[in-house]
Design a protein around this motif. Structure first.
Motif, PDB file in Angstrom:
ATOM      1  N   TYR A   1      89.725  63.124   4.148  1.00  6.79           N
ATOM      2  CA  TYR A   1      90.912  63.975   4.073  1.00  6.79           C
ATOM      3  C   TYR A   1      90.569  65.228   3.258  1.00  6.79           C
ATOM      4  O   TYR A   1      90.028  65.115   2.147  1.00  6.79           O
ATOM      5  CB  TYR A   1      92.074  63.205   3.424  1.00  6.79           C
ATOM      6  N   ALA A   2      90.868  66.401   3.823  1.00  9.68           N
ATOM      7  CA  ALA A   2      90.587  67.664   3.127  1.00  9.68           C
ATOM      8  C   ALA A   2      91.688  67.925   2.105  1.00  9.68           C
ATOM      9  O   ALA A   2      92.788  68.368   2.454  1.00  9.68           O
ATOM     10  CB  ALA A   2      90.486  68.815   4.129  1.00  9.68           C
ATOM     11  N   LEU A   3      91.398  67.668   0.841  1.00 13.31           N
ATOM     12  CA  LEU A   3      92.419  67.750  -0.210  1.00 13.31           C
ATOM     13  C   LEU A   3      93.032  69.137  -0.335  1.00 13.31           C
ATOM     14  O   LEU A   3      94.121  69.289  -0.877  1.00 13.31           O
ATOM     15  CB  LEU A   3      91.831  67.362  -1.580  1.00 13.31           C
TER      16      LEU A   3
ATOM     17  N   LEU B   1      73.227  70.204   4.872  1.00 12.26           N
ATOM     18  CA  LEU B   1      73.172  71.661   5.014  1.00 12.26           C
ATOM     19  C   LEU B   1      74.366  72.101   5.839  1.00 12.26           C
ATOM     20  O   LEU B   1      74.545  71.627   6.980  1.00 12.26           O
ATOM     21  CB  LEU B   1      71.881  72.078   5.716  1.00 12.26           C
ATOM     22  N   ARG B   2      75.181  72.992   5.265  1.00  7.05           N
ATOM     23  CA  ARG B   2      76.267  73.543   6.078  1.00  7.05           C
ATOM     24  C   ARG B   2      75.688  74.675   6.902  1.00  7.05           C
ATOM     25  O   ARG B   2      75.216  75.679   6.357  1.00  7.05           O
ATOM     26  CB  ARG B   2      77.413  74.071   5.220  1.00  7.05           C
ATOM     27  N   ILE B   3      75.731  74.486   8.194  1.00  7.59           N
ATOM     28  CA  ILE B   3      75.144  75.481   9.091  1.00  7.59           C
ATOM     29  C   ILE B   3      76.260  76.246   9.785  1.00  7.59           C
ATOM     30  O   ILE B   3      77.238  75.656  10.244  1.00  7.59           O
ATOM     31  CB  ILE B   3      74.218  74.779  10.117  1.00  7.59           C
TER      32      ILE B   3
ATOM     33  N   VAL C   1      73.873  67.223   8.265  1.00  5.03           N
ATOM     34  CA  VAL C   1      74.231  68.618   8.527  1.00  5.03           C
ATOM     35  C   VAL C   1      75.747  68.703   8.583  1.00  5.03           C
ATOM     36  O   VAL C   1      76.422  67.738   8.957  1.00  5.03           O
ATOM     37  CB  VAL C   1      73.629  69.156   9.851  1.00  5.03           C
ATOM     38  N   HIS C   2      76.259  69.871   8.242  1.00  9.38           N
ATOM     39  CA  HIS C   2      77.706  70.044   8.136  1.00  9.38           C
ATOM     40  C   HIS C   2      78.127  71.327   8.854  1.00  9.38           C
ATOM     41  O   HIS C   2      77.396  72.327   8.829  1.00  9.38           O
ATOM     42  CB  HIS C   2      78.082  70.122   6.645  1.00  9.38           C
ATOM     43  N   PHE C   3      79.296  71.270   9.481  1.00  9.05           N
ATOM     44  CA  PHE C   3      79.837  72.428  10.207  1.00  9.05           C
ATOM     45  C   PHE C   3      81.344  72.474   9.968  1.00  9.05           C
ATOM     46  O   PHE C   3      81.976  71.452   9.711  1.00  9.05           O
ATOM     47  CB  PHE C   3      79.614  72.275  11.721  1.00  9.05           C
TER      48      PHE C   3
ATOM     49  N   ILE D   1      84.302  75.147  11.855  1.00 10.14           N
ATOM     50  CA  ILE D   1      84.417  76.432  12.558  1.00 10.14           C
ATOM     51  C   ILE D   1      85.739  77.143  12.310  1.00 10.14           C
ATOM     52  O   ILE D   1      85.873  78.321  12.645  1.00 10.14           O
ATOM     53  CB  ILE D   1      84.178  76.280  14.085  1.00 10.14           C
ATOM     54  N   GLY D   2      86.719  76.457  11.744  1.00 13.65           N
ATOM     55  CA  GLY D   2      87.992  77.140  11.507  1.00 13.65           C
ATOM     56  C   GLY D   2      89.132  76.142  11.504  1.00 13.65           C
ATOM     57  O   GLY D   2      88.908  74.932  11.574  1.00 13.65           O
ATOM     58  N   SER D   3      90.341  76.665  11.423  1.00 12.47           N
ATOM     59  CA  SER D   3      91.505  75.816  11.244  1.00 12.47           C
ATOM     60  C   SER D   3      92.592  76.166  12.260  1.00 12.47           C
ATOM     61  O   SER D   3      92.573  77.251  12.856  1.00 12.47           O
ATOM     62  CB  SER D   3      92.016  76.034   9.821  1.00 12.47           C
ATOM     63  N   GLN D   4      93.549  75.245  12.426  1.00 14.83           N
ATOM     64  CA  GLN D   4      94.644  75.410  13.405  1.00 14.83           C
ATOM     65  C   GLN D   4      94.076  75.713  14.794  1.00 14.83           C
ATOM     66  O   GLN D   4      94.476  76.674  15.463  1.00 14.83           O
ATOM     67  CB  GLN D   4      95.654  76.476  12.933  1.00 14.83           C
ATOM     68  N   ILE D   5      93.162  74.864  15.229  1.00 17.98           N
ATOM     69  CA  ILE D   5      92.546  75.001  16.557  1.00 17.98           C
ATOM     70  C   ILE D   5      93.247  74.006  17.477  1.00 17.98           C
ATOM     71  O   ILE D   5      93.186  72.791  17.264  1.00 17.98           O
ATOM     72  CB  ILE D   5      91.030  74.698  16.483  1.00 17.98           C
TER      73      ILE D   5
ATOM     74  N   VAL E   1      81.343  67.339  11.173  1.00 16.62           N
ATOM     75  CA  VAL E   1      81.837  68.457  11.985  1.00 16.62           C
ATOM     76  C   VAL E   1      83.079  69.131  11.388  1.00 16.62           C
ATOM     77  O   VAL E   1      83.764  69.909  12.053  1.00 16.62           O
ATOM     78  CB  VAL E   1      82.119  68.015  13.443  1.00 16.62           C
ATOM     79  N   GLY E   2      83.374  68.834  10.122  1.00 11.94           N
ATOM     80  CA  GLY E   2      84.460  69.544   9.443  1.00 11.94           C
ATOM     81  C   GLY E   2      85.832  69.150   9.958  1.00 11.94           C
ATOM     82  O   GLY E   2      86.045  68.040  10.458  1.00 11.94           O
ATOM     83  N   GLY E   3      86.766  70.083   9.828  1.00 10.62           N
ATOM     84  CA  GLY E   3      88.142  69.796  10.267  1.00 10.62           C
ATOM     85  C   GLY E   3      88.569  70.815  11.300  1.00 10.62           C
ATOM     86  O   GLY E   3      87.757  71.282  12.083  1.00 10.62           O
ATOM     87  N   GLY E   4      89.850  71.166  11.271  1.00 11.84           N
ATOM     88  CA  GLY E   4      90.300  72.256  12.124  1.00 11.84           C
ATOM     89  C   GLY E   4      91.306  71.908  13.192  1.00 11.84           C
ATOM     90  O   GLY E   4      91.890  72.809  13.805  1.00 11.84           O
TER      91      GLY E   4
ATOM     92  N   GLU F   1      86.486  66.177   8.566  1.00  9.13           N
ATOM     93  CA  GLU F   1      87.215  66.572   7.353  1.00  9.13           C
ATOM     94  C   GLU F   1      88.562  67.142   7.790  1.00  9.13           C
ATOM     95  O   GLU F   1      88.694  68.347   7.985  1.00  9.13           O
ATOM     96  CB  GLU F   1      86.441  67.659   6.602  1.00  9.13           C
ATOM     97  N   LEU F   2      89.522  66.276   7.972  1.00  7.84           N
ATOM     98  CA  LEU F   2      90.809  66.729   8.516  1.00  7.84           C
ATOM     99  C   LEU F   2      91.813  66.973   7.398  1.00  7.84           C
ATOM    100  O   LEU F   2      91.999  66.129   6.516  1.00  7.84           O
ATOM    101  CB  LEU F   2      91.342  65.681   9.488  1.00  7.84           C
ATOM    102  N   GLY F   3      92.454  68.109   7.430  1.00  4.06           N
ATOM    103  CA  GLY F   3      93.453  68.441   6.425  1.00  4.06           C
ATOM    104  C   GLY F   3      94.826  68.588   7.071  1.00  4.06           C
ATOM    105  O   GLY F   3      95.659  67.683   7.067  1.00  4.06           O
ATOM    106  N   ARG F   4      95.016  69.747   7.705  1.00  2.20           N
ATOM    107  CA  ARG F   4      96.315  70.080   8.293  1.00  2.20           C
ATOM    108  C   ARG F   4      96.850  68.990   9.213  1.00  2.20           C
ATOM    109  O   ARG F   4      98.027  68.623   9.139  1.00  2.20           O
ATOM    110  CB  ARG F   4      96.164  71.379   9.091  1.00  2.20           C
TER     111      ARG F   4
HETATM  112  N1  LLP Z   1      86.446  71.454   5.939  1.00  4.43           N
HETATM  113  C1  LLP Z   1      86.197  72.698   5.484  1.00  4.43           C
HETATM  114  C2  LLP Z   1      84.833  73.045   5.089  1.00  4.43           C
HETATM  115  C3  LLP Z   1      87.236  73.644   5.397  1.00  4.43           C
HETATM  116  O1  LLP Z   1      86.978  74.863   4.953  1.00  4.43           O
HETATM  117  C4  LLP Z   1      88.549  73.273   5.797  1.00  4.43           C
HETATM  118  C5  LLP Z   1      89.653  74.221   5.710  1.00  4.43           C
HETATM  119  C6  LLP Z   1      88.757  71.953   6.248  1.00  4.43           C
HETATM  120  C7  LLP Z   1      87.684  71.083   6.316  1.00  4.43           C
HETATM  121  C8  LLP Z   1      90.115  71.451   6.675  1.00  4.43           C
HETATM  122  O2  LLP Z   1      90.570  72.150   7.780  1.00  4.43           O
HETATM  123  P1  LLP Z   1      91.917  71.700   8.532  1.00  4.43           P
HETATM  124  O3  LLP Z   1      91.672  70.331   9.157  1.00  4.43           O
HETATM  125  O4  LLP Z   1      93.011  71.663   7.535  1.00  4.43           O
HETATM  126  O5  LLP Z   1      92.113  72.753   9.557  1.00  4.43           O
HETATM  127  N2  LLP Z   1      95.397  78.083   4.298  1.00  4.43           N
HETATM  128  C9  LLP Z   1      95.124  78.156   5.718  1.00  4.43           C
HETATM  129  C10 LLP Z   1      94.074  77.162   6.181  1.00  4.43           C
HETATM  130  C11 LLP Z   1      92.756  77.315   5.454  1.00  4.43           C
HETATM  131  C12 LLP Z   1      91.736  76.291   5.869  1.00  4.43           C
HETATM  132  C13 LLP Z   1      90.535  76.362   4.987  1.00  4.43           C
HETATM  133  N3  LLP Z   1      89.518  75.409   5.272  1.00  4.43           N
HETATM  134  C14 LLP Z   1      96.449  77.960   6.458  1.00  4.43           C
HETATM  135  O6  LLP Z   1      97.478  77.789   5.824  1.00  4.43           O
HETATM  136  O7  LLP Z   1      96.478  78.015   7.686  1.00  4.43           O
END
Ligand code: LLP
Length: 405
Positions: free
Chosen positions: A60-62, A151-153, A199-201, A203-207, A239-242, A280-283
């Motif tokens: 969980y992405a804190l 390595l974050r690529i 390895v770590h990636f 690519i962005g968020s709200q995809i 593969v990160g979150g997003g 790494e899921l947050g949102r």
């Molecule tokens: N892993 C890494 C390396 C990240 O940079 C992020 C988010 C996550 C995981 C989690 O991503 P998520 O699953 O939540 O998309 N404040 C902005 C979003 C910034 C996201 C930053 N990195 C918003 O309110 O839309």
């Protein structure tokens, strides 16, 4: 899925209305965040359905939300943590998430933050540059430890999302460029106190379109082949979150598209035998369980439009001002026919606008307004600009009412 998730759009508003009986509204001190832990639990159940046999591990992405009850609920379901600061590592440990499930990313880790990770033997540092790699090696050597690193690529894959939350393009500050991978691999044998684990990636968020994730898989496969050609077998790929959520229909689609999301990786990413795949899921975990609840201070007739002026502003929820983000807005105390309003906050800046020309049930002073889908990057991004107080947060109407005491 809970019953709540199957509601028709027309019934949606009743979900929150039911939770906040009208006679109790007047006693509520606004603004505050309300988190529905049933929604969070249903979301976590859906994630858990993804079979472990695939070797999938979810962190969980804190950064999205560190409310203690939310963290506790997430820890109870066995998720790991993705942290981007020493403070987040501390919060994860405090919530009882084992260090062996903590990954630590970020382009600018301070020495004390690296030391904190080393002292606790966290699962992995996601390393974003050569200078950082050298510092981690040095600090680990000083402690006689070996740091596990990934390595974050930067895969140069476009997330097709808002440019402020795109991270995987060459122009972004994140990660090590693909053209530098060999240089880093050549450097590793001299660094005795780091162990390359993965390895770590990210690519962005709200995809919400799955295509960028498919492109990421293709890129990861190529990169894995490259590591293999250099006789390096990695323990894990991260593969990160997003994964995005449906901001327009917070109740109808309160559970994000985890099935299609995980399926993309299952189908397109080729793991080596024994390798685990980390997310790494947050949102997608916390956004739909949260609402910002505020009160209408004034309804003001302007020269060309009407303004609903709330007691919450961008100090409580900055996403509309910062990313032009849409949050569904509901008047929980009015069933009158809809009128168009600009819904604004009290902060002394024109950007303190939640929505323009928004159709709300006719609104009057005192009405309670909910800004939905605010569980991620809401409370955590609150500020005290204008010397305002940080908002409270509750997980039931009873605690909200007793918060008055
Ligand atoms: N892993 C890494 C390396 C990240 O940079 C992020 C988010 C996550 C995981 C989690 O991503 P998520 O699953 O939540 O998309 N404040 C902005 C979003 C910034 C996201 C930053 N990195 C918003 O309110 O839309």
């Amino acid at each position: 899925m809970t019953e709540k998730n199957n509601l028709k759009a027309s019934e949606e508003k009743k979900v929150l209305k039911g939770l906040f009986p009208i006679d109790r509204f007047q006693s509520l001190k606004t603004p505050f965040y309300y988190y529905d832990l049933d929604i969070l639990r249903a979301t976590l159940d859906e994630i858990k359905e993804q079979p472990k046999k695939d070797g999938f591990v979810v962190h969980y992405a804190l950064k999205a939300n560190v409310n203690p009850e939310i963290l506790r609920t997430i820890r109870e379901r066995g998720l790991g943590a993705d942290c981007v600061s020493g403070g987040e590592v501390e919060a994860a440990l405090k919530a009882g998430i084992p260090a062996s499930k903590i990954v630590f990313a970020g382009v600018g880790k301070a020495d004390w933050e690296i030391n904190l990770g080393l002292d606790n033997d966290i699962f992995c540092f996601n390393v974003e540059s050569v200078p950082e790699l050298e510092v981690i090696n040095e600090l680990a050597a000083a402690k006689g430890k070996t740091a596990r690193i990934a390595l974050r690529i930067n895969p140069n894959v476009s997330a097709h999302t808002h440019h402020y939350i795109t991270t995987g393009l060459n122009e972004n500050k994140f990660g090590i460029n693909m053209s530098d991978i060999d240089k880093v691999i050549d450097l590793l044998p001299a660094l005795n106190n780091v162990k390359l684990a993965g390895v770590h990636f990210h690519i962005g968020s709200q995809i919400t379109d799955m295509e960028p994730f498919r492109e990421l898989c293709v890129r990861v496969n190529e990169i894995q082949q490259h590591f293999l050609s250099r006789r390096i077998v990695l323990e894990h790929v991260n593969v990160g979150g997003g994964l995005g959520i449906d901001y327009e229909h917070p109740d109808d689609s309160s559970i994000p598209a985890f099935k299609s999301y995980f399926e993309i990786f299952r189908r397109h990413l080729r793991l080596q035998p024994g390798q685990t795949l980390h997310f790494e899921l947050g949102r997608s975990i916390v956004a739909q369980c949260g609402s910002l609840i505020s009160r209408t201070l004034y309804v003001k007739e302007g020269a060309t439009k009407s303004f609903v002026i709330l007691d919450a502003g961008f100090t409580e929820l900055i996403r509309p001002a910062l990313y032009q983000a849409y949050h569904k807005i509901e008047n929980l105390t009015s069933d009158l026919p809809e009128k168009e309003y600009d819904v604004v906050g009290p902060i002394c800046e024109s950007s303190d606008t939640f929505a323009k020309a928004y159709a709300l049930n006719e609104t009057k002073r005192g009405d309670i307004i909910a800004l939905r889908s605010a569980g991620a990057y809401g409370e955590i991004m609150a500020s005290q600009y204008n010397l305002r107080k940080l908002p409270e947060a509750y997980t039931s109407i009873d605690t909200a009412v007793s918060g008055l005491a």
